[in-house]
Design a protein around this motif. Structure first.
Motif: not given
Length: 304
Positions: A34-36, A289, A63-64, A283, A286
Motif C-alpha cells: 500500500r502506497q503511503k 498524513s 510503502g513510499f 512513522d 504517516q
C-alpha cells in the motif's frame, strides 16, 4: 494514483529536466504494498545520490515512492569538466530540487527528507506548496564557531588556506583530493565559503535578503533532527539556521547514538545502522498524513 504504482519495488534510473534546461541524473524507487506517500531525498553538499540508496530501499519497502538525485555538478549530473562550469549554489534549490518536486507531485502526499544542504533547499523551492511535510537531518548554519573546538580549527584551516590553494590550482573545489566528498563547482565553493563566515549563514548576508525572505513562506510541518555528536552541524548550529523558518510548524530533535553506541556524526543519519532513525521519521510522516495537527515533537521548540 502514483505513476509508480504499476511496478512495485522497481528501481529505475531517470533523467530530470530543470526549468533552465539542465538534465539531472535521478533514481526512483517504487513503493511496495500500500502506497503511503512520495519522498524526495534532498542530499548533502558533495554527496552523491548513491549514498542514500539503503534508505531509499528501506522506505520503498515500507510503502513510499522515493526519488534520489545528483545535483548539477555532482555525481552523474556532473559535466565532462568542472573547470569553467558556471552555476550558483542556490541552483540546487531553485532549479534541481524544484524539478524533483514537479516530478514527484501527484495525488499522494509529498514528503521532504533533507540531509545537511537538503534542509536549506526546502526554503529555496519555488514550488514548496506541493510539499506536505519535511524531516531534515544535520542541517546547520555552517559557521565554525558553532562547531567543537578541534573541528572548528580544521574547518577554518580549510577555508582560509587549504581549499583556496586547491581551487587556485584546479579551478574548482576538488574536495575529493581530501577524501571529504565529491568535487564541487567553483560557484558552489564561493557561495559556501562566503556564507559559512556568518553565524546565521546567508541570513546574515545583506545581499541575500530577497532569498531569505522566501523562508518565511514555509508553513508546513518540519522536524530538524541533529546528532549531538555531529561535528559540522551540532544542535547549536541547527538552531541558528532554522530561525529562518519562522512561520513553519517547526520542531527540533537532538539525536544521541543508538543502542549500539555507534557514533552518528554528520553522515551517520543515512548509514545502514540508522534504520531506527528512518522508521521514526516514516512513522511521523504517516502521523502527519492521518492528522495534520499531529506533531510528535510539539514540546521541542527553537529559541527565538
Amino acid at each position: 494514483m502514483s505513476r509508480l504504482s504499476e511496478h512495485p519495488g522497481m528501481v529505475e534510473p531517470i533523467s530530470l529536466l530543470a526549468s533552465d534546461g539542465y538534465r539531472l541524473a535521478a533514481t526512483r524507487y517504487a513503493a511496495c504494498g500500500r502506497q503511503k506517500g512520495n519522498l524526495i531525498v534532498a542530499g548533502a553538499t558533495g554527496v552523491q545520490q548513491r549514498f542514500y540508496r539503503r534508505f531509499a530501499e528501506h522506505a520503498s519497502a515500507q510503502g513510499f515512492n522515493v526519488l534520489t538525485l545528483d545535483y548539477r555538478g555532482v555525481g552523474d549530473s556532473r559535466p565532462r569538466s568542472l573547470k569553467g562550469f558556471e552555476m550558483s549554489y542556490l541552483d540546487w534549490g531553485f532549479q534541481d530540487l524544484a524539478a524533483a518536486v514537479e516530478f514527484m507531485a501527484d495525488d499522494l502526499p509529498l514528503y521532504w527528507v533533507g540531509h545537511s544542504f537538503g534542509g536549506h533547499g526546502l526554503g529555496l523551492l519555488p514550488n514548496h506548496h506541493k510539499v506536505s511535510a519535511a524531516y531534515c537531518f544535520g542541517s546547520g548554519a555552517g559557521w565554525a564557531g558553532w562547531m567543537p573546538r578541534a573541528e572548528a580549527f580544521k574547518v577554518r584551516l580549510l577555508w582560509s588556506t587549504i581549499l583556496p590553494l586547491i581551487v587556485s590550482w584546479k579551478g574548482y573545489m576538488a574536495w575529493s583530493l581530501l577524501g571529504m566528498g565529491d568535487d564541487l563547482p567553483l560557484g558552489v565553493y564561493k557561495d559556501w565559503k562566503r556564507w559559512c563566515a556568518h553565524p546565521h549563514y546567508f541570513f546574515d548576508d545583506p545581499s541575500m535578503q530577497a532569498v531569505t525572505r522566501k523562508y518565511a513562506d514555509i508553513r508546513l510541518p518540519c522536524v530538524f533532527s541533529n546528532a549531538v555528536d555531529d561535528p559540522w552541524a551540532p544542535p547549536a548550529s541547527r538552531d541558528a539556521f532554522v530561525k529562518g523558518y519562522r512561520n513553519a510548524d517547526l520542531a527540533i530533535q537532538d539525536l544521541k547514538p543508538g543502542e549500539t553506541g555507534e557514533p552518528i556524526g554528520h553522515m551517520g543519519y543515512f548509514r545502514a545502522s540508522s534504520t531506527y532513525i528512518w522508521d521514526e521519521m516514516l512513522d511521523w510522516f504517516q502521523a502527519i498524513s492521518a492528522d495534520t495537527s499531529a506533531h510528535p515533537y510539539a514540546d521541542a521548540s527553537v529559541a527565538q
